[in-house]
Write a protein that holds these residues in place. Sequence first.
Motif, PDB file in Angstrom:
ATOM      1  N   ASP A   1       0.950  -1.363  -0.035  1.00  0.00           N
ATOM      2  CA  ASP A   1      -0.158   0.176  -0.095  1.00  0.00           C
ATOM      3  C   ASP A   1       0.789   1.242   0.068  1.00  0.00           C
ATOM      4  O   ASP A   1       0.317   2.259   0.245  1.00  0.00           O
ATOM      5  N   ARG A   2       2.222   1.196  -0.161  1.00  0.00           N
ATOM      6  CA  ARG A   2       3.022   2.150  -0.105  1.00  0.00           C
ATOM      7  C   ARG A   2       3.645   2.606  -1.489  1.00  0.00           C
ATOM      8  O   ARG A   2       4.367   1.835  -2.355  1.00  0.00           O
ATOM      9  N   VAL A   3       3.563   3.590  -1.900  1.00  0.00           N
ATOM     10  CA  VAL A   3       4.122   4.053  -3.220  1.00  0.00           C
ATOM     11  C   VAL A   3       4.704   5.367  -3.266  1.00  0.00           C
ATOM     12  O   VAL A   3       4.310   6.364  -2.188  1.00  0.00           O
ATOM     13  N   LEU A   4       5.739   5.616  -3.915  1.00  0.00           N
ATOM     14  CA  LEU A   4       6.379   6.847  -3.896  1.00  0.00           C
ATOM     15  C   LEU A   4       5.211   8.070  -4.368  1.00  0.00           C
ATOM     16  O   LEU A   4       4.756   7.943  -5.347  1.00  0.00           O
ATOM     17  N   SER A   5       5.590   9.126  -3.696  1.00  0.00           N
ATOM     18  CA  SER A   5       4.818  10.284  -4.285  1.00  0.00           C
ATOM     19  C   SER A   5       5.517  11.138  -5.289  1.00  0.00           C
ATOM     20  O   SER A   5       6.697  10.813  -5.492  1.00  0.00           O
ATOM     21  N   ALA A   6       4.941  11.980  -5.924  1.00  0.00           N
ATOM     22  CA  ALA A   6       5.622  12.571  -7.037  1.00  0.00           C
ATOM     23  C   ALA A   6       7.107  13.534  -6.643  1.00  0.00           C
ATOM     24  O   ALA A   6       8.061  13.492  -7.155  1.00  0.00           O
ATOM     25  N   ASP A   7       6.541  13.998  -5.334  1.00  0.00           N
ATOM     26  CA  ASP A   7       7.962  14.927  -4.563  1.00  0.00           C
ATOM     27  C   ASP A   7       8.966  13.732  -4.336  1.00  0.00           C
ATOM     28  O   ASP A   7      10.224  14.160  -4.626  1.00  0.00           O
ATOM     29  N   GLU A   8       8.536  12.615  -4.167  1.00  0.00           N
ATOM     30  CA  GLU A   8       9.745  11.602  -3.464  1.00  0.00           C
ATOM     31  C   GLU A   8      10.371  11.025  -4.611  1.00  0.00           C
ATOM     32  O   GLU A   8      11.770  10.800  -4.897  1.00  0.00           O
ATOM     33  N   ILE A   9       9.558  10.718  -5.804  1.00  0.00           N
ATOM     34  CA  ILE A   9      10.291  10.496  -6.994  1.00  0.00           C
ATOM     35  C   ILE A   9      11.235  11.652  -7.821  1.00  0.00           C
ATOM     36  O   ILE A   9      12.258  11.159  -8.062  1.00  0.00           O
ATOM     37  N   LYS A  10      10.762  12.915  -7.644  1.00  0.00           N
ATOM     38  CA  LYS A  10      11.407  13.945  -8.006  1.00  0.00           C
ATOM     39  C   LYS A  10      13.085  13.670  -7.238  1.00  0.00           C
ATOM     40  O   LYS A  10      13.915  13.961  -7.711  1.00  0.00           O
ATOM     41  N   GLU A  11      12.645  13.838  -5.912  1.00  0.00           N
ATOM     42  CA  GLU A  11      13.947  13.660  -4.908  1.00  0.00           C
ATOM     43  C   GLU A  11      14.965  12.570  -5.419  1.00  0.00           C
ATOM     44  O   GLU A  11      16.254  12.964  -5.278  1.00  0.00           O
ATOM     45  N   VAL A  12      14.423  11.562  -5.776  1.00  0.00           N
ATOM     46  CA  VAL A  12      15.040  10.344  -5.938  1.00  0.00           C
ATOM     47  C   VAL A  12      16.048  10.703  -7.341  1.00  0.00           C
ATOM     48  O   VAL A  12      17.107  10.583  -7.343  1.00  0.00           O
ATOM     49  N   ILE A  13      15.278  11.058  -8.310  1.00  0.00           N
ATOM     50  CA  ILE A  13      16.043  11.656  -9.594  1.00  0.00           C
ATOM     51  C   ILE A  13      16.999  12.748  -9.312  1.00  0.00           C
ATOM     52  O   ILE A  13      17.892  12.587  -9.864  1.00  0.00           O
ATOM     53  N   LEU A  14      16.621  13.694  -8.508  1.00  0.00           N
ATOM     54  CA  LEU A  14      17.547  14.760  -8.501  1.00  0.00           C
ATOM     55  C   LEU A  14      18.752  14.258  -7.635  1.00  0.00           C
ATOM     56  O   LEU A  14      19.969  14.944  -7.734  1.00  0.00           O
ATOM     57  N   SER A  15      18.999  13.223  -6.669  1.00  0.00           N
ATOM     58  CA  SER A  15      19.924  12.689  -5.961  1.00  0.00           C
ATOM     59  C   SER A  15      20.760  11.894  -6.805  1.00  0.00           C
ATOM     60  O   SER A  15      21.916  11.474  -6.166  1.00  0.00           O
ATOM     61  N   LEU A  16      20.264  11.358  -7.811  1.00  0.00           N
ATOM     62  CA  LEU A  16      21.283  10.361  -8.483  1.00  0.00           C
ATOM     63  C   LEU A  16      22.690  10.818  -8.661  1.00  0.00           C
ATOM     64  O   LEU A  16      23.487  10.207  -8.704  1.00  0.00           O
TER      65      LEU A  16
END
Length: 169
Positions: free
Chosen positions: A45-60
């Motif tokens: 029941d846990r999915v990444l939010s749009a902000d979390e996805i953005k944070e992951v991409i920016l931290s790569l």
Amino acid sequence: RGAKTEASRCFEDIRAVVRWAVGRGVLDRDVTLGMKAPQRNNARDRVLSADEIKEVILSLPTAGLRPGVDDVVRLLFETACRVSEVAGLHTREIDFKADLIRLPAERVKNGLAHTVPLTAPAKLILERLVVDKKDAFLFPTGEDTCLRADVVGNELSKAQNGIEAGNRR
């Protein structure tokens, strides 16, 4: 630990070994007969939010990942493919004219070939990776081998642990 799926898989393995031993005459009876397998917990029941996805991409770029893993992660978000499907991508599976990835049955978990539409960002990543590669893996680790899904997971885990360690200081 609450690892219900792992417990269920272990039980299935033990049951298979016991049945094999009974069949070979090593054991007189199936000691697992009548035992219920532990219940798996397949619900997520846990999915990444749009902000979390953005944070992951920016931290790569600063995550210290092994070469190629950052592109694998970006492609995971863009294609919704499994890690093994992206990490094992081959140039012959990409159709730039049709804007598709064509995954053969032997590379797909359910054993059915399928096509994945390419988003514009995914196409840009793939076009960059394909340059100078005629008939090859996009994420090679040797002459005839490609990046494995578990390696991608380990790299991300190490990066996450590094981030968490930095937060504790």
